[in-house]
Design a protein around this motif. Structure first.
Motif, PDB file in Angstrom:
ATOM      1  N   ALA A 206       0.854  -1.192   0.000  1.00 32.86           N
ATOM      2  CA  ALA A 206       0.000   0.000   0.000  1.00 32.86           C
ATOM      3  C   ALA A 206       0.896   1.250   0.000  1.00 32.86           C
ATOM      4  N   PRO A 207       0.451   2.332  -0.630  1.00 29.83           N
ATOM      5  CA  PRO A 207      -0.899   2.547  -1.184  1.00 29.83           C
ATOM      6  C   PRO A 207      -1.053   2.189  -2.653  1.00 29.83           C
ATOM      7  N   MET A 208      -0.028   1.629  -3.291  1.00 34.59           N
ATOM      8  CA  MET A 208      -0.072   1.473  -4.749  1.00 34.59           C
ATOM      9  C   MET A 208      -0.473   0.078  -5.213  1.00 34.59           C
ATOM     10  N   ARG A 209      -0.820  -0.807  -4.317  1.00 35.01           N
ATOM     11  CA  ARG A 209      -1.209  -2.195  -4.608  1.00 35.01           C
ATOM     12  C   ARG A 209      -0.130  -2.919  -5.405  1.00 35.01           C
ATOM     13  N   ALA A 210       1.070  -2.840  -4.870  1.00 32.43           N
ATOM     14  CA  ALA A 210       2.222  -3.471  -5.492  1.00 32.43           C
ATOM     15  C   ALA A 210       2.631  -4.701  -4.684  1.00 32.43           C
ATOM     16  N   GLU A 211       3.805  -5.237  -5.012  1.00 34.07           N
ATOM     17  CA  GLU A 211       4.307  -6.414  -4.315  1.00 34.07           C
ATOM     18  C   GLU A 211       4.496  -6.123  -2.825  1.00 34.07           C
ATOM     19  N   LEU A 212       4.619  -7.167  -2.027  1.00 36.20           N
ATOM     20  CA  LEU A 212       4.617  -7.027  -0.566  1.00 36.20           C
ATOM     21  C   LEU A 212       5.835  -6.291  -0.030  1.00 36.20           C
ATOM     22  N   THR A 213       6.894  -6.207  -0.817  1.00 36.60           N
ATOM     23  CA  THR A 213       8.127  -5.562  -0.359  1.00 36.60           C
ATOM     24  C   THR A 213       8.141  -4.064  -0.644  1.00 36.60           C
ATOM     25  N   VAL A 214       7.066  -3.522  -1.190  1.00 41.56           N
ATOM     26  CA  VAL A 214       6.999  -2.111  -1.567  1.00 41.56           C
ATOM     27  C   VAL A 214       5.857  -1.438  -0.807  1.00 41.56           C
ATOM     28  N   ASP A 218       4.512  -3.129   6.743  1.00 42.04           N
ATOM     29  CA  ASP A 218       5.605  -4.010   7.151  1.00 42.04           C
ATOM     30  C   ASP A 218       5.083  -5.446   7.143  1.00 42.04           C
ATOM     31  N   TYR A 219       5.159  -6.088   5.979  1.00 42.00           N
ATOM     32  CA  TYR A 219       4.569  -7.418   5.862  1.00 42.00           C
ATOM     33  C   TYR A 219       5.274  -8.493   6.690  1.00 42.00           C
ATOM     34  N   PRO A 220       6.597  -8.466   6.859  1.00 42.57           N
ATOM     35  CA  PRO A 220       7.185  -9.459   7.767  1.00 42.57           C
ATOM     36  C   PRO A 220       6.576  -9.381   9.169  1.00 42.57           C
ATOM     37  N   PHE A 221       6.395  -8.175   9.689  1.00 44.87           N
ATOM     38  CA  PHE A 221       5.781  -8.011  11.012  1.00 44.87           C
ATOM     39  C   PHE A 221       4.327  -8.469  10.991  1.00 44.87           C
ATOM     40  N   ILE A 222       3.572  -8.035  10.002  1.00 50.23           N
ATOM     41  CA  ILE A 222       2.153  -8.385   9.924  1.00 50.23           C
ATOM     42  C   ILE A 222       1.961  -9.890   9.832  1.00 50.23           C
ATOM     43  N   LEU A 223       2.692 -10.529   8.921  1.00 47.64           N
ATOM     44  CA  LEU A 223       2.481 -11.955   8.682  1.00 47.64           C
ATOM     45  C   LEU A 223       2.987 -12.816   9.836  1.00 47.64           C
ATOM     46  N   ASN A 224       4.080 -12.409  10.452  1.00 46.60           N
ATOM     47  CA  ASN A 224       4.543 -13.161  11.621  1.00 46.60           C
ATOM     48  C   ASN A 224       3.570 -13.010  12.788  1.00 46.60           C
ATOM     49  N   THR A 225       2.968 -11.842  12.917  1.00 51.07           N
ATOM     50  CA  THR A 225       1.942 -11.656  13.943  1.00 51.07           C
ATOM     51  C   THR A 225       0.754 -12.579  13.690  1.00 51.07           C
ATOM     52  N   VAL A 249       6.757 -11.572  -7.756  1.00 45.58           N
ATOM     53  CA  VAL A 249       6.208 -12.677  -6.961  1.00 45.58           C
ATOM     54  C   VAL A 249       7.312 -13.298  -6.115  1.00 45.58           C
ATOM     55  N   LYS A 250       8.466 -13.518  -6.723  1.00 49.50           N
ATOM     56  CA  LYS A 250       9.580 -14.097  -5.984  1.00 49.50           C
ATOM     57  C   LYS A 250       9.982 -13.215  -4.807  1.00 49.50           C
ATOM     58  N   ALA A 251      10.038 -11.897  -5.009  1.00 53.40           N
ATOM     59  CA  ALA A 251      10.394 -10.984  -3.936  1.00 53.40           C
ATOM     60  C   ALA A 251       9.354 -11.022  -2.808  1.00 53.40           C
ATOM     61  N   SER A 252       8.086 -11.064  -3.175  1.00 51.56           N
ATOM     62  CA  SER A 252       7.028 -11.108  -2.174  1.00 51.56           C
ATOM     63  C   SER A 252       7.101 -12.382  -1.345  1.00 51.56           C
ATOM     64  N   CYS A 253       7.470 -13.468  -1.975  1.00 58.19           N
ATOM     65  CA  CYS A 253       7.545 -14.748  -1.262  1.00 58.19           C
ATOM     66  C   CYS A 253       8.642 -14.754  -0.200  1.00 58.19           C
ATOM     67  N   THR A 254       9.617 -13.852  -0.313  1.00 58.90           N
ATOM     68  CA  THR A 254      10.698 -13.829   0.679  1.00 58.90           C
ATOM     69  C   THR A 254      10.223 -13.339   2.041  1.00 58.90           C
ATOM     70  N   VAL A 255       9.064 -12.677   2.113  1.00 55.19           N
ATOM     71  CA  VAL A 255       8.568 -12.178   3.401  1.00 55.19           C
ATOM     72  C   VAL A 255       7.507 -13.098   4.006  1.00 55.19           C
ATOM     73  N   LEU A 256       7.217 -14.225   3.351  1.00 52.55           N
ATOM     74  CA  LEU A 256       6.212 -15.141   3.883  1.00 52.55           C
ATOM     75  C   LEU A 256       6.827 -16.059   4.927  1.00 52.55           C
ATOM     76  N   PRO A 257       6.288 -16.086   6.154  1.00 50.93           N
ATOM     77  CA  PRO A 257       6.824 -16.982   7.192  1.00 50.93           C
ATOM     78  C   PRO A 257       6.670 -18.444   6.775  1.00 50.93           C
ATOM     79  N   GLU A 258       7.603 -19.265   7.192  1.00 47.74           N
ATOM     80  CA  GLU A 258       7.505 -20.712   6.887  1.00 47.74           C
ATOM     81  C   GLU A 258       6.444 -21.348   7.774  1.00 47.74           C
TER      82      GLU A 258
END
Length: 258
Positions: A206-214, A218-225, A249-258
């Motif tokens: 947000a706000p541009m509806r782009a990949e999770l790293t942009v 803070d998607y690492p914080f959000i997704l780990n929460t 897509v590859k960049a966004s996948c780097t912030v997904l918790p295992e």
């Protein structure tokens, strides 16, 4: 947590008259892209106009689930004059969704009755969902209500209150982080307080509806929460990629918790 990507958003094109949504081949390409990046599912928009037999076959061959799709009549939620049509179209959509192994159908209320008051629209939504709930319960599917940016819903309290008022385990909220960031923010706090009403989660920068790293989220914080809260449902990557799709897509996948 399970991860997927939205095939339609990921493979949309731009034509002279607006967006050009992917055909069946595009849906299958999205499945392949998901598999290449270690994701296990996709979501898609319309069931109409797609070769569902081919999609079902590809889903089985690739081991990629179709986790959610948009029901016919989805925009009519919140329009009392179209409730009966919505129920009929939803009923027709269920076997089509099941054909591709999908058990979650999305309603987006994009065409709610704008001439009615907030309470009248909410009443129309509740009435419609209470008609859909027994169908969903019988068929073993889930209705997902998705609030949209600049749509009817203006707060999570309003949206989750609707789901609670329906009172069915087969009617849940699709919590789209991008849309709710635009609506009110307070992402992790809201998820913590309402996890039991959430049936699916979407994400984009947000706000541009782009990949999770942009962007500002803070998607690492959000997704780990979300993971720490014990959420074991689906999280879908739903951002636009008009170029460099594979890299984003590859960049966004780097912030997904295992």
């Amino acid at each position: 947590m399970k991860y997927s990507l939205c095939a339609d958003i990921m493979f949309v094109g731009v034509g002279e008259k607006g967006p050009v949504w992917p055909d069946t081949d595009g849906i299958i390409e999205a499945m392949k892209l998901a598999k290449e990046n270690g994701l296990t599912g996709i979501e898609m928009f319309d069931l109409q106009g797609r070769d569902l037999a081919r999609i079902a076959e590809a889903s089985k061959e690739l081991g990629i689930e179709v986790r959610a799709c948009v029901s016919a009549g989805a925009p009519f939620l919140g329009n009392p004059e179209k409730t009966d049509e919505l129920v009929s179209l939803f009923t027709e959509s269920v076997p089509k969704a099941k054909q591709i192994g999908c058990d979650k159908l999305i309603l987006n209320a994009a065409e709610y009755a704008k001439d009615l008051s907030e309470q009248e629209v909410l009443k129309a939504m509740e009435d419609a969902l209470k008609k859909l709930a027994p169908i969903a319960e019988k068929e073993g599917v889930t209705v997902l209500v998705e609030p949209l940016t600049d749509g009817f819903f203006t707060s999570s309290k309003q949206a989750f209150g609707l789901i609670e008022s329906v009172g069915s385990e087969n009617v849940k909220l699709l919590y789209d982080i991008f849309h709710f960031q635009n609506i009110e923010g307070k992402i992790t706090e809201t998820i913590k307080n309402n996890l039991k009403w959430i049936g699916d989660i979407h994400g984009a920068g947000a706000p541009m509806r782009a990949e999770l790293t942009v962007g500002e989220l803070d998607y690492p914080f959000i997704l780990n929460t979300i993971k720490d809260l014990g959420y074991d449902g689906n999280f879908c990557l739903e951002f636009f990629t008009f170029q460099d799709r594979e890299a984003k897509v590859k960049a966004s996948c780097t912030v997904l918790p295992e």
